[in-house]
Motif scaffolding. Structure first.
Motif, PDB file in Angstrom:
ATOM      1  N   SER A 307      33.580  45.822  62.124  1.00  0.00           N
ATOM      2  CA  SER A 307      33.290  46.568  63.804  1.00  0.00           C
ATOM      3  C   SER A 307      34.240  45.646  64.785  1.00  0.00           C
ATOM      4  O   SER A 307      35.377  45.059  64.583  1.00  0.00           O
ATOM      5  N   VAL A 308      34.890  46.737  65.760  1.00  0.00           N
ATOM      6  CA  VAL A 308      35.640  45.973  66.463  1.00  0.00           C
ATOM      7  C   VAL A 308      35.514  44.132  67.273  1.00  0.00           C
ATOM      8  O   VAL A 308      36.420  43.506  67.487  1.00  0.00           O
ATOM      9  N   ILE A 309      34.112  44.126  66.996  1.00  0.00           N
ATOM     10  CA  ILE A 309      33.642  42.813  67.944  1.00  0.00           C
ATOM     11  C   ILE A 309      34.306  41.693  66.222  1.00  0.00           C
ATOM     12  O   ILE A 309      34.682  41.001  67.040  1.00  0.00           O
ATOM     13  N   ARG A 310      34.447  41.792  65.038  1.00  0.00           N
ATOM     14  CA  ARG A 310      34.037  40.659  64.108  1.00  0.00           C
ATOM     15  C   ARG A 310      35.726  40.729  63.291  1.00  0.00           C
ATOM     16  O   ARG A 310      35.774  40.302  63.228  1.00  0.00           O
ATOM     17  N   ASN A 311      36.567  42.413  64.177  1.00  0.00           N
ATOM     18  CA  ASN A 311      37.650  41.986  63.014  1.00  0.00           C
ATOM     19  C   ASN A 311      38.562  41.746  63.655  1.00  0.00           C
ATOM     20  O   ASN A 311      38.299  40.769  62.906  1.00  0.00           O
ATOM     21  N   PRO A 312      38.554  41.474  65.314  1.00  0.00           N
ATOM     22  CA  PRO A 312      39.563  40.016  65.426  1.00  0.00           C
ATOM     23  C   PRO A 312      38.694  38.832  64.876  1.00  0.00           C
ATOM     24  O   PRO A 312      40.152  37.802  64.622  1.00  0.00           O
ATOM     25  N   TYR A 313      37.852  38.458  65.110  1.00  0.00           N
ATOM     26  CA  TYR A 313      37.881  37.142  64.040  1.00  0.00           C
ATOM     27  C   TYR A 313      38.056  36.736  62.461  1.00  0.00           C
ATOM     28  O   TYR A 313      38.478  35.796  61.783  1.00  0.00           O
ATOM     29  N   GLU A 314      37.734  38.006  61.905  1.00  0.00           N
ATOM     30  CA  GLU A 314      37.493  38.289  59.873  1.00  0.00           C
ATOM     31  C   GLU A 314      39.432  38.230  59.783  1.00  0.00           C
ATOM     32  O   GLU A 314      40.111  37.450  59.660  1.00  0.00           O
ATOM     33  N   PRO A 320      40.416  46.707  60.262  1.00  0.00           N
ATOM     34  CA  PRO A 320      40.731  45.765  58.998  1.00  0.00           C
ATOM     35  C   PRO A 320      42.147  46.267  58.178  1.00  0.00           C
ATOM     36  O   PRO A 320      42.397  47.384  58.206  1.00  0.00           O
ATOM     37  N   PRO A 321      42.862  45.401  58.079  1.00  0.00           N
ATOM     38  CA  PRO A 321      44.084  45.971  57.452  1.00  0.00           C
ATOM     39  C   PRO A 321      44.559  46.260  56.220  1.00  0.00           C
ATOM     40  O   PRO A 321      43.541  46.424  55.342  1.00  0.00           O
ATOM     41  N   ASN A 322      45.366  47.681  55.876  1.00  0.00           N
ATOM     42  CA  ASN A 322      45.160  48.116  54.529  1.00  0.00           C
ATOM     43  C   ASN A 322      45.973  46.950  53.588  1.00  0.00           C
ATOM     44  O   ASN A 322      46.542  46.026  53.835  1.00  0.00           O
ATOM     45  N   TYR A 323      45.585  47.398  52.505  1.00  0.00           N
ATOM     46  CA  TYR A 323      45.007  46.565  50.872  1.00  0.00           C
ATOM     47  C   TYR A 323      46.985  47.000  51.069  1.00  0.00           C
ATOM     48  O   TYR A 323      47.594  48.180  51.277  1.00  0.00           O
ATOM     49  N   LYS A 324      47.761  45.845  50.530  1.00  0.00           N
ATOM     50  CA  LYS A 324      49.107  46.595  49.994  1.00  0.00           C
ATOM     51  C   LYS A 324      49.674  46.584  48.812  1.00  0.00           C
ATOM     52  O   LYS A 324      50.090  45.389  47.589  1.00  0.00           O
ATOM     53  N   ILE A 325      49.925  48.020  48.940  1.00  0.00           N
ATOM     54  CA  ILE A 325      49.763  48.196  46.758  1.00  0.00           C
ATOM     55  C   ILE A 325      50.787  48.195  46.448  1.00  0.00           C
ATOM     56  O   ILE A 325      50.876  47.987  45.315  1.00  0.00           O
ATOM     57  N   LYS A 326      51.767  48.055  47.158  1.00  0.00           N
ATOM     58  CA  LYS A 326      53.584  48.035  47.034  1.00  0.00           C
ATOM     59  C   LYS A 326      53.286  46.254  46.442  1.00  0.00           C
ATOM     60  O   LYS A 326      54.291  46.070  45.856  1.00  0.00           O
ATOM     61  N   ASN A 327      52.454  45.954  46.369  1.00  0.00           N
ATOM     62  CA  ASN A 327      52.463  44.669  45.915  1.00  0.00           C
ATOM     63  C   ASN A 327      52.033  44.416  44.213  1.00  0.00           C
ATOM     64  O   ASN A 327      51.760  43.272  43.618  1.00  0.00           O
ATOM     65  N   ALA A 328      51.706  45.865  43.801  1.00  0.00           N
ATOM     66  CA  ALA A 328      51.370  45.847  42.498  1.00  0.00           C
ATOM     67  C   ALA A 328      52.303  46.116  40.763  1.00  0.00           C
ATOM     68  O   ALA A 328      52.482  47.698  41.205  1.00  0.00           O
ATOM     69  N   LEU A 329      53.018  44.913  41.236  1.00  0.00           N
ATOM     70  CA  LEU A 329      55.005  45.001  40.856  1.00  0.00           C
ATOM     71  C   LEU A 329      54.201  45.739  38.575  1.00  0.00           C
ATOM     72  O   LEU A 329      55.387  45.890  38.465  1.00  0.00           O
ATOM     73  N   ALA A 330      53.100  45.222  38.359  1.00  0.00           N
ATOM     74  CA  ALA A 330      52.683  45.293  36.833  1.00  0.00           C
ATOM     75  C   ALA A 330      52.722  46.454  36.407  1.00  0.00           C
ATOM     76  O   ALA A 330      52.257  47.338  37.033  1.00  0.00           O
TER      77      ALA A 330
END
Length: 396
Positions: A307-314, A320-330
């Motif tokens: 939630s927008v209440i806890r996300n700034p703390y986390e 929430p940030p997106n996962y970095k799919i571009k990091n999957a280089l194998a």
């Protein structure tokens, strides 16, 4: 108490009516099943960086070849509500773990925190809610990397092959996004029914509950999560009884599977149903399910939304940030079906287009191929496993 008495009554009726047999019970333990099938088996225990205690099952060599010395390593990771049992359930010559073992691989099968084989923590018992405060994000950043490290250290290898199904593909992508150094430990990754983007999924169960359960959820984390679809002896016995091929409820059991992954009656062996019920569901956390519901709602592949209440703390951001799919280089191999209600073609193709190193884009050559056919399909060897083995050999 009424539920218990009703369940006992149903079980008693089925036995008395002759619809089910009171004979030999299907094997529910993965290690016992492997040994019963004539293969050597080892159990290994791994403690994660955040103190969860996981069990892995290993088939070090094939009964057909014997201990032939140095063997390449493959790691198999199950989907949600599943376990290592799913890789051996169909038996020798059909199940992927046995096929890979017979082909000369040292086969390791992981179990995520919270399932049948991984319900221990150094400090927390399972009846404490804090034990269940995880989603598949934690499985990706702790469980899978820690199991891989253990395997490589034990076998004295520097790399292994990875095979994941459903959530087993999700956690692989989470690992690569958050811990990209693990690219160096993977020869190739084989993603069966890849589950990252979920916006177009057709599963009626998920679509029905996602609008409610997939909302940003601070309370479940603040108050504590809990176990999702836990398994116990009574539930297993009821499932086995009602899902035997001779039971009048067998087709209901089949429809339960179809509602999740897509209808494909041709690929489901009704005789396998009672064995499936002996091992599944293997348990998970509520937050794993909520996280997938959030993925469907947001149409993004991103971290848990508190939630927008806890996300700034986390996260330091409102969302929430997106996962970095571009990091999957194998090197990545994608295997998917046209009739998969969990991993829709549009979602898989979006993932394919964002992955930086796809070496195989494989639509299963069977029009009705569904999500659970990857582990229980009667012709999984013909349509999927032979292709997996062919591609794995190319990367040895």
């Amino acid at each position: 108490m009424k539920t218990l008495l009703y369940g006992v009554g149903v079980l008693t009726f089925l036995l008395a009516a002759g619809y089910v047999s009171a004979g030999e019970r299907p094997i529910s333990d993965c290690g016992e099943r492997i040994e019963n099938d004539g293969y050597p088996m080892e159990e290994h225990t791994v403690t994660t960086d955040d103190s969860y205690i996981l069990t892995m099952h290993r088939i070090p060599y094939s009964k057909k070849t014997g201990p032939t010395g140095d063997r390449p390593v493959v790691f198999l990771m199950h989907g949600m509500l599943s376990s290592s049992s799913d890789w051996v359930l169909m038996g020798p010559g059909k199940a992927l773990a046995y096929i890979l073992s017979d082909a000369g691989y040292d086969v390791w099968m992981g179990n995520a925190r919270g399932n049948t084989y991984s319900k221990k923590h150094k400090y927390w018992p399972t009846y404490w809610q804090i034990f269940w405060n995880f989603s598949w994000h934690e499985i990706g950043i702790y469980d899978v990397p820690n199991m891989i490290d253990y395997i490589l250290k034990y076998t004295k290898k520097s790399q292994l092959q990875y095979v994941g199904h459903s959530q087993g593909t999700t956690v692989y992508l989470v690992m690569m996004s958050e811990r990209p150094e693990y690219n160096n430990k993977i020869k190739s990754a084989h993603l069966l029914g890849p589950a990252a983007y979920m916006g177009n999924m057709k599963s009626p169960l998920t679509r029905a509950f996602a609008p409610i359960l997939g909302q940003p959820n601070a309370m479940v984390e603040l108050c504590g999560s809990m176990e999702f679809m836990p398994s116990n002896q009574f539930k297993q016995d009821m499932g086995i009884a009602t899902c035997q091929a001779t039971s009048p409820y067998a087709e209901m059991c089949a429809n339960e599977i179809f509602l999740i992954g897509g209808y494909d009656s041709e690929q489901l062996d009704r005789d396998l149903l009672e064995h499936i019920k002996a091992t599944s569901p293997a348990g998970a956390s509520v937050n794993q399910n909520l996280h997938f519901c959030q993925e469907h709602n947001s149409k993004k592949f991103r971290k848990f939304d508190y939630s927008v209440i806890r996300n700034p703390y986390e996260y330091g951001t409102m969302y929430p940030p997106n996962y970095k799919i571009k990091n999957a280089l194998a090197p990545v191999m994608l295997y998917y079906g046209a009739n998969d209600w969990m991993c829709d073609l549009k979602d898989v193709l979006q993932l394919r287009d964002e992955l930086p190193n796809v070496h195989l884009d494989y639509l299963v050559e069977f029009p009705k191929w569904a999500h659970l056919d990857f582990i229980w399909g009667t012709e999984a060897k013909k349509y999927v496993y032979d292709k997996v083995l062919e591609m794995m050999i190319d990367y040895e």
